[in-house]
Design a protein around this motif. Structure first.
Motif, PDB file in Angstrom:
ATOM      1  N   ALA A 172      -5.461  12.579  -1.633  1.00 34.29           N
ATOM      2  CA  ALA A 172      -4.655  11.502  -1.615  1.00 34.29           C
ATOM      3  C   ALA A 172      -4.996  10.504  -1.246  1.00 34.29           C
ATOM      4  N   GLY A 173      -6.158  10.020  -1.111  1.00 29.46           N
ATOM      5  CA  GLY A 173      -6.737   8.722  -1.298  1.00 29.46           C
ATOM      6  C   GLY A 173      -7.285   8.549   0.240  1.00 29.46           C
ATOM      7  N   LYS A 174      -7.298   9.197   1.243  1.00 29.54           N
ATOM      8  CA  LYS A 174      -7.467   8.419   2.750  1.00 29.54           C
ATOM      9  C   LYS A 174      -8.889   7.841   2.456  1.00 29.54           C
ATOM     10  N   THR A 175      -9.779   8.290   2.141  1.00 27.10           N
ATOM     11  CA  THR A 175     -11.847   7.411   2.035  1.00 27.10           C
ATOM     12  C   THR A 175     -11.458   6.819   1.343  1.00 27.10           C
ATOM     13  N   THR A 176     -10.662   6.493  -0.094  1.00 25.14           N
ATOM     14  CA  THR A 176     -10.865   5.833  -1.291  1.00 25.14           C
ATOM     15  C   THR A 176     -10.463   4.898  -0.276  1.00 25.14           C
ATOM     16  N   LEU A 177      -8.857   4.880   0.190  1.00 20.51           N
ATOM     17  CA  LEU A 177      -8.886   3.490   0.626  1.00 20.51           C
ATOM     18  C   LEU A 177      -9.063   3.043   1.900  1.00 20.51           C
ATOM     19  N   MET A 178      -9.826   3.307   2.509  1.00 19.58           N
ATOM     20  CA  MET A 178     -10.286   3.081   4.386  1.00 19.58           C
ATOM     21  C   MET A 178     -12.058   2.301   3.195  1.00 19.58           C
ATOM     22  N   SER A 179     -12.624   2.743   1.717  1.00 20.66           N
ATOM     23  CA  SER A 179     -13.451   2.557   0.926  1.00 20.66           C
ATOM     24  C   SER A 179     -13.373   0.538   0.722  1.00 20.66           C
ATOM     25  N   ALA A 212       2.710   1.684  12.915  1.00 22.20           N
ATOM     26  CA  ALA A 212       2.881   2.145  11.317  1.00 22.20           C
ATOM     27  C   ALA A 212       1.882   3.554  10.881  1.00 22.20           C
ATOM     28  N   ILE A 213       3.679   4.614  10.296  1.00 30.21           N
ATOM     29  CA  ILE A 213       2.751   5.472   9.447  1.00 30.21           C
ATOM     30  C   ILE A 213       3.402   5.090   8.083  1.00 30.21           C
ATOM     31  N   VAL A 214       2.312   5.040   7.030  1.00 31.17           N
ATOM     32  CA  VAL A 214       1.817   5.432   6.017  1.00 31.17           C
ATOM     33  C   VAL A 214       1.776   6.723   5.630  1.00 31.17           C
ATOM     34  N   PHE A 215       2.731   6.684   4.743  1.00 28.76           N
ATOM     35  CA  PHE A 215       1.832   8.130   3.473  1.00 28.76           C
ATOM     36  C   PHE A 215       1.254   8.225   1.787  1.00 28.76           C
ATOM     37  N   LEU A 216       0.476   8.162   2.012  1.00 26.62           N
ATOM     38  CA  LEU A 216       0.132   7.782   0.200  1.00 26.62           C
ATOM     39  C   LEU A 216       0.213   8.721  -0.731  1.00 26.62           C
ATOM     40  N   HIS A 217       0.172   8.013  -1.636  1.00 26.63           N
ATOM     41  CA  HIS A 217       0.854   8.811  -2.436  1.00 26.63           C
ATOM     42  C   HIS A 217      -0.169   7.110  -3.629  1.00 26.63           C
ATOM     43  N   HIS A 218      -1.064   8.130  -5.147  1.00 28.39           N
ATOM     44  CA  HIS A 218      -1.655   7.307  -6.230  1.00 28.39           C
ATOM     45  C   HIS A 218      -0.486   6.591  -6.808  1.00 28.39           C
ATOM     46  N   GLY A 219      -0.377   5.517  -7.821  1.00 26.60           N
ATOM     47  CA  GLY A 219       0.856   5.256  -8.382  1.00 26.60           C
ATOM     48  C   GLY A 219       0.157   3.883  -9.004  1.00 26.60           C
ATOM     49  N   PRO A 220       0.112   3.471 -10.488  1.00 26.31           N
ATOM     50  CA  PRO A 220      -0.135   2.808 -11.247  1.00 26.31           C
ATOM     51  C   PRO A 220      -0.398   1.139 -10.165  1.00 26.31           C
ATOM     52  N   LYS A 221       0.752   0.924  -9.397  1.00 31.99           N
ATOM     53  CA  LYS A 221       0.659  -0.465  -9.068  1.00 31.99           C
ATOM     54  C   LYS A 221       0.876  -0.051  -7.324  1.00 31.99           C
ATOM     55  N   ASN A 222      -0.117  -1.419  -6.276  1.00 32.63           N
ATOM     56  CA  ASN A 222       0.691  -1.226  -5.572  1.00 32.63           C
ATOM     57  C   ASN A 222       2.316  -1.889  -5.033  1.00 32.63           C
ATOM     58  N   ARG A 223       2.509  -0.714  -4.098  1.00 32.65           N
ATOM     59  CA  ARG A 223       4.342  -1.243  -3.902  1.00 32.65           C
ATOM     60  C   ARG A 223       4.756  -0.482  -2.242  1.00 32.65           C
ATOM     61  N   ILE A 224       5.138  -0.542  -1.276  1.00 37.00           N
ATOM     62  CA  ILE A 224       5.386  -0.110   0.208  1.00 37.00           C
ATOM     63  C   ILE A 224       6.538  -0.104   0.458  1.00 37.00           C
ATOM     64  N   GLU A 225       7.566   0.912   0.705  1.00 37.57           N
ATOM     65  CA  GLU A 225       8.909   0.893   0.817  1.00 37.57           C
ATOM     66  C   GLU A 225       9.069   1.520   2.126  1.00 37.57           C
ATOM     67  N   SER A 226       9.833   1.826   3.131  1.00 36.93           N
ATOM     68  CA  SER A 226       9.992   2.113   4.148  1.00 36.93           C
ATOM     69  C   SER A 226      11.092   3.363   3.832  1.00 36.93           C
ATOM     70  N   ILE A 227      11.101   4.464   4.600  1.00 40.28           N
ATOM     71  CA  ILE A 227      11.679   5.499   4.462  1.00 40.28           C
ATOM     72  C   ILE A 227      12.181   5.873   5.767  1.00 40.28           C
ATOM     73  N   HIS A 230       2.837   4.131  -2.085  1.00 42.39           N
ATOM     74  CA  HIS A 230       2.421   3.954  -3.669  1.00 42.39           C
ATOM     75  C   HIS A 230       1.026   2.911  -3.841  1.00 42.39           C
ATOM     76  N   PHE A 231      -0.622   3.462  -4.508  1.00 40.64           N
ATOM     77  CA  PHE A 231      -1.043   2.454  -4.686  1.00 40.64           C
ATOM     78  C   PHE A 231      -2.189   2.690  -5.356  1.00 40.64           C
ATOM     79  N   ARG A 232      -3.354   1.522  -5.456  1.00 39.51           N
ATOM     80  CA  ARG A 232      -4.455   1.908  -6.732  1.00 39.51           C
ATOM     81  C   ARG A 232      -5.789   1.566  -6.005  1.00 39.51           C
ATOM     82  N   PRO A 233      -6.742   1.960  -6.206  1.00 39.65           N
ATOM     83  CA  PRO A 233      -7.797   0.894  -5.188  1.00 39.65           C
ATOM     84  C   PRO A 233      -8.003  -0.012  -5.804  1.00 39.65           C
ATOM     85  N   ASP A 234      -7.632  -1.150  -5.344  1.00 40.66           N
ATOM     86  CA  ASP A 234      -8.513  -2.893  -5.302  1.00 40.66           C
ATOM     87  C   ASP A 234      -8.217  -3.422  -3.964  1.00 40.66           C
TER      88      ASP A 234
END
Length: 298
Positions: free
Chosen positions: A170-177, A225-240, A283-287
């Motif tokens: 899902a990108g946990k290690t990538t996000l931390m890096s 906050a609890i954030v669920f990771l999803h790969h995406g073409p751009k960074n955006r966050i939304e409340s659920i 929804h994020f990309r690794p930057d």
């Protein structure tokens, strides 16, 4: 002489004591941060652990409740849970077993004589309180006490805890890096954290069970906050909603599905956590721009 060994995280202390003339040692780098000094713990859950050398073979009359097919089995002996680990190379041989009484709580570990080693005149046993045994015992201990283990990265920003939940890939290690290393950023884990209910909210704890990024901090923070990771073409966050969050959180939580009594406690804890803590889809990309998005919800 006897050897004592204290492993502490998530307000739990495993206080191990071996039989005479056997020293318990810890040679895993990530675990060393979680080794506590004897007599200084204020952990809410204190678990005495007795370690002896003998025959760890589980009794064939005990009802078996789970078999991982390669690494461990679980059986019941009355109210006690027995977790046993077979030799990976010698069929029919068992390396160790652990008897856990959840209510008291206490643990008795029996190690096969062959796992001892002698060095510089001392007989040593490498700490058996490590993955997967420590994680399995923690899962059972936390279930009736408002806690759970979650497949998630963890971050504290100025002392405010964030969980980034997702299965493998899902990108946990990538996000931390990609999160910037700043004094106000404390990375708790890149793979598994612990949630515990407290005072109308919840708390997130780092654990020794790191991912590929080897992030494992013996620290904690209020869970903001609890954030669920999803790969995406751009960074955006939304409340659920809490119901959507519960649906995503359940399959990422370590739950003993084979134990109905413990299972119900786990599900109740998850429901209470998502009702108390704001939840999001990221929804994020690794930057590094994702750091700005993350800080926006605090």
């Amino acid at each position: 002489m006897s050897s004592t060994f204290h492993l502490q995280f998530a307000d739990i202390e495993f206080a191990a004591r071996s039989e005479s003339e056997v020293e318990i040692v810890e040679d895993h780098l990530l675990y060393r941060e979680f080794v506590a000094s004897a007599g200084v713990s204020e952990a809410a859950i204190h678990v005495p652990v007795g370690i002896t050398v003998g025959d760890p073979r589980p009794d064939s009359n005990w009802p078996q409740v789970f078999d991982s097919n390669e690494t461990w089995i679980a059986a019941r002996d009355g109210r006690d849970l027995v977790i046993a680990f077979p030799s990976p190379t010698e069929p029919g041989r068992w390396w160790w077993s652990a008897r856990l009484n959840i209510e008291r709580p206490e643990v008795e570990i029996i190690c096969d004589p062959e796992i001892r080693e002698k060095r510089a005149g001392l007989t040593r046993i490498v700490n058996p309180l490590r993955y997967p045994l420590d994680q399995l015992m923690t899962m059972f201990l936390l279930a009736p006490r408002g806690g759970c283990i979650v497949h998630s990265a963890g971050l504290a920003v100025d002392g405010r805890g964030l969980a980034f939940v997702g299965r493998s890939g899902a990108g946990k290690t990538t996000l931390m890096s990609v999160i910037e290393e700043k004094p106000e950023h404390l990375r708790l884990s890149d793979d598994r954290v612990i949630f515990r209910l407290e005072n109308g909210g919840a708390r997130i704890y780092g654990t020794p069970w790191a991912g590929e990024g080897m992030v494992a901090a013996n620290a904690h923070a209020g869970l903001e906050a609890i954030v669920f990771l999803h790969h995406g073409p751009k960074n955006r966050i939304e409340s659920i909603t809490a119901s959507d969050a519960a649906r995503q959180l359940l399959p990422t939580t370590s739950i003993p599905w084979f134990d109905g009594e413990i299972l119900s406690g786990c599900i109740e804890t998850l429901d209470r956590i998502v009702e108390r803590v704001p939840t999001y889809n990221l929804h994020f990309r690794p930057d590094r721009d994702v750091t700005t998005i993350i800080r926006s919800i605090l």
